[in-house]
Design an enzyme around this catalytic site. Structure first.
Site, PDB file in Angstrom:
ATOM      1  N   CYS A  63       0.829  -1.107   0.133  1.00 39.52           N
ATOM      2  CA  CYS A  63      -0.079   0.048  -0.127  1.00 39.52           C
ATOM      3  C   CYS A  63       0.771   1.309  -0.027  1.00 39.52           C
ATOM      4  O   CYS A  63       0.676   2.257  -0.682  1.00 39.52           O
ATOM      5  CB  CYS A  63      -1.064  -0.142   1.160  1.00 39.52           C
ATOM      6  SG  CYS A  63      -0.175  -0.358   2.692  1.00 39.52           S
ATOM      7  N   TYR A  64       1.843   1.260   0.659  1.00 41.19           N
ATOM      8  CA  TYR A  64       2.772   2.644   0.960  1.00 41.19           C
ATOM      9  C   TYR A  64       3.663   2.460  -0.557  1.00 41.19           C
ATOM     10  O   TYR A  64       3.438   3.838  -1.060  1.00 41.19           O
ATOM     11  CB  TYR A  64       3.645   2.240   1.971  1.00 41.19           C
ATOM     12  CG  TYR A  64       3.470   2.622   3.461  1.00 41.19           C
ATOM     13  CD1 TYR A  64       2.637   3.880   3.855  1.00 41.19           C
ATOM     14  CD2 TYR A  64       3.409   1.733   4.534  1.00 41.19           C
ATOM     15  CE1 TYR A  64       2.112   4.066   5.123  1.00 41.19           C
ATOM     16  CE2 TYR A  64       3.037   1.691   5.506  1.00 41.19           C
ATOM     17  CZ  TYR A  64       2.332   2.935   6.069  1.00 41.19           C
ATOM     18  OH  TYR A  64       1.774   3.376   7.364  1.00 41.19           O
TER      19      TYR A  64
END
Lengths: 342, 342, 342, 342
Positions: free
Chosen positions: C146-147
């Site tokens: 996600c990051y």
């Protein structure tokens, strides 16, 4: 000479709040701290907000560790307090934040708990009729549950003055710290943020008989309680909405006057000016309870809303307030009446 | 004999927090409270958490109302403090929570503010090198901004010890109370809950030159700051993530040792044990600052994270701490170091 | 004829989000759902928001259960995907939401993971240069973290256009769902509400090498990344603040023009009009990414802020988008671009 | 051929939610959008989550602007809908999200509103007895209030089956979006986060007569309602706890059977399996309503808890559902039944 206090269960939320208050109490010296699975750990790891106590190390919860104090606070799972208290003896003030000694009625206890009924101790809600007299000089205190604290403060005057019928309906919202620090999936931040949900519906929550006991005592007649607790997306706070049908002849004026009279001299309970309603944020970290009443003429019901901090007035603050009374100290000593807001 | 303190701007968040602290300060007697649009209103209506002060009524913010106090706290919009201070005279300790007297450099002021530069006063961040000496006995204090408090505490030791290059990169998250109590649509609960957003990006936030000023002073050479503030879904707290490129020769050990040394005797700043990182919840309502440092070898950067309560250590607590020093009182008097958690 | 899709790990947050999207995807028929400790339970108990699928029962995660589908989504702990994929064979499209096949560099993998490096698959971030070509027709997809999704979108154009130096500094705030559904004390609502805290500081978070890999590929030269993730009090969302020193000659105009060009035709990435900054609330439940750029002349740095929903564009949405490409379906099929706000 | 729909009041929360749903509705073409103080602004500025509509510009709310559509949604302050509807004429389907046409009883209207009673239109809560018949083919729809939607769904079966006495007690928690987008100090994030508070207590909230009207219709006899709304720290959602005294002879089995029967064929209302209680998070952004019932034998009360999204099923979703019926479209068209969770 300082009063030495030990805290059993110092790693949990109730224990942490007791320590927060004791650390600011001018007559208390904090002694032994114990924790179950956390024995051997630094308090700084478990309760990082208690900065001045960060270096304290938790011990096992044993009678040996708790001996040698003037006051012992118990923040333990229910079923364990009786044995600890007996071993500590009658010279020690034991303040039990658990449920074991709250209920006077064995049948009521047995309907809601799976351990034998331990008995009952003086009840740590000083604002109730007769409570202060029972607390003065006692060496045993049963601290009320957080919901019963809010609901009993909200409704006892109406019952004591016979303003309402003996069937109370209560819906209360609690911050998540009321559910404790044990990691359960439904208490994850991802689950609770942005969400409201009920639990213990339909008369199944263990605080139900405790509320009924307090209201019945005030009324002098059995009061039934329909109690629905809900989990709110906030760490702390209880907002209890409490209603009951007005008895014939009850007026808005009588309701107002009864509540003004009931709390006129109470240091921790404020009946707000008319038109103002309590918010839990205003009592964040404070031992204050804020109340407001309304008389709904169309529905013929009295509505009382109470806001407290479940960990302060609802647990640790009530415990310290009752301890102050038991020890003959000024009742307000070491107890904040200003909330941390916004 | 008690020190009499007035608070100008008592209806806002900074003013409310000043009052929360002063109410618990053993040497302070709270005098006049003023508010702009709220003059004539009860404090209980505006700040319901300040229960013991509920009956106080706000006056207009005039010099006449503020006279006759030993200390006057100003929580006013910028551009107004100079005139008030001049009229109050040199015998009164004026503690300005606004921006007017924070910057020493007129050119820097003029790039960020639309009013004339008023000058600079002793800076109310006692932990900075030389700050306590300047505060002792002063009758004028410029309380730092909330972000500069967190960031300066986080980075001044690295700059003072020449561990890092003079280009700092800071991303900080603030609770919404930092934006004040004025009702603006983007600050509505519906908008901020569940949301993170940046603002004042690209060097445009007014706290940027104040941070640069503090770090440059510590470094003895100009330091540039890339500062990005973000709004977080919480009422209080600042978490500042501060990084700078390590200078050649800097080691993880040197970084750790520098920070341990810098804060060893500071009553309000804690460098956490290795492996523990600060959370803003742990300083909720407390004047403490929690710090942790890391040396990222792969990126060759020092990373320091600081957590404070923007209203306490970041505003009102820093103000009271500095007041204590100015008045010759014990620096820690009346200042909580325990947060309200969870 | 519908594409049949299975989901392994359907009881977790990633699995639940995949199901939410697949349930609205016009070409997908949802087949087998598996869960580890939850096999045998109804989905309605585990994922009460997925009302139309409430009656589905989870099976054990075995190859046998997953066979017979056109697509298999894996939302499993790392280290397990290689075996499952091999057993499923080359005809099945395997979309792995875990880390196993994201990194191309074995040395980088071994520094951050404790299992053997499984290799690398086409990378499911279609917006990266060359990514769509690799995804078209593939039977294996490694969905990004996600990051890395947020940060790579934010910075790849600056690196591809050589606007910035090869040392990126990233601070990102994530909603708590990014930490998964396993009950851990520090993820309790009581702990995270009202609190910001960092974790994985100093280059230790496992997404660091993935970010560096993507930016290095865009730059054509190794890029180091100082990455600090923080936990924010919200269930969903990532706000990534990404900065890098501008290379000599870089101008604000060049930065703007580069980003406008980079995302002009992207269906899911919006460069906001100047003056508007992204908020995570605006992409709640949406596959959109919102970006804004600034050039800080005083600090000589480019600042890019990206907002995504960590579970949608950051996991399940990116997975479905990549699946669409792999299967030759319209890339936007079944993917919301409207957030649920406020 | 698409149905053309206009939205008056597109800058507010109700208007934004209507647009979110219409944008995903396969038979709708979104036409004119109007806003009062925001005329001339881009929707992207006002509703950044509606990315695909970002370029739309709001017009003034005039009949001229709204003409030429098949459907006009009104999300306006009360008192304005009658005039707009009359000017639009009888061929246009007018869906009024305001209060103007909800109450059938003029006396009830006049006790709660300060404008003349406009009359009543077919009521947009299709699940109520007889409601679908009235909606089919209509050109006028009065969309219910958000609280009445939740409470009426929760209690109408009990009243229709004469299980309970005609005195309902309702306490409901609402997300802050129910209070609208106008910036008021008590709705600031700083005030609402971490706080629960009641409002409109004692029978004064305007939704009270609407609830009473619906329950009385179901009961065939006048029902009084004690209604206490509370503001919860979440953007969306209503959790309504609804209780009434059981009539003699009512059993837990009868209650369960009545509710199973009532909602067996309803596409948007789910009576949860026994033992499961609704959480508002499960219906975030969904048109679903989740219900559970309990019979509290000790208190002799039926307790029903309902969870809806106040903006979806409680406003915009109910509006679109009713529009579908009025236009002869499938009732579920374009309406999500999956929530965005966690």
């Amino acid at each position: 000479m300082a009063v030495r206090a030990a805290v059993a269960g110092a790693s949990g939320y109730a224990g942490g709040e007791i320590l927060r208050l004791l650390a600011g109490h001018p007559e208390i010296e904090i002694g032994t701290l114990t924790g179950n699975s956390n024995a051997g750990e630094r308090l700084g790891t478990l309760q990082p907000h208690l900065a001045p106590l960060a270096g304290r190390v938790l011990e096992e919860t044993t009678t040996a560790a708790l001996r040698g104090h003037d006051v012992v606070f118990l923040a333990l799972p229910h079923g364990r307090s009786a044995a600890v208290a007996e071993e500590l003896g009658d010279d020690v003030l034991v303040v039990d934040c658990g449920a074991d000694f709250r209920l006077t009625d064995t049948a009521a206890w047995e309907r809601f708990y799976d351990t034998p009924h331990a008995g009952s101790w003086p009840y740590g809600l000083p604002e109730l009729p007769g409570a202060r007299a029972a607390l003065r000089g006692t060496r045993r205190i049963a601290v009320p549950g957080c919901y019963p604290t809010a609901v009993s403060l909200a409704l006892f005057p109406a019952y004591a003055a016979a303003l309402v019928e003996p069937e109370a309906v209560v819906v209360a919202a609690s911050g998540t710290s009321g559910a404790g620090k044990a990691a359960k999936p439904h208490l994850l931040g991802s689950e609770v943020m942005g969400s409201m949900s009920p639990y213990g519906v339909g008369g199944t929550h263990r605080h139900t008989p405790e509320i009924a006991q307090n209201l019945s005592a005030a009324a002098g007649t059995p009061v039934t309680v329909s109690f629905t607790p809900t989990l709110a997306p906030m760490p702390r706070g209880i907002l209890a909405t409490c209603t009951a049908r007005a008895r014939p002849g009850t007026t808005a004026e009588a309701v107002r006057a009864t509540y003004e009279e009931a709390f006129r001299d109470e240091p921790f309970v404020t009946l707000l000016p008319e038109g103002r309603w309590p918010a839990t944020a205003a009592v964040y970290g404070s031992n204050a309870a804020l109340l407001q009443v309304a008389y709904d003429e169309a529905a013929a019901r009295v509505v009382v809303v109470a806001a407290i901090d479940n960990l302060t007035k609802g647990t640790a603050g009530g415990a310290v307030q009752s301890m102050n009374i038991a020890l003959g100290l000024p009742e307000e000593l070491g107890l904040p009446t200003i909330g941390v807001a916004p």
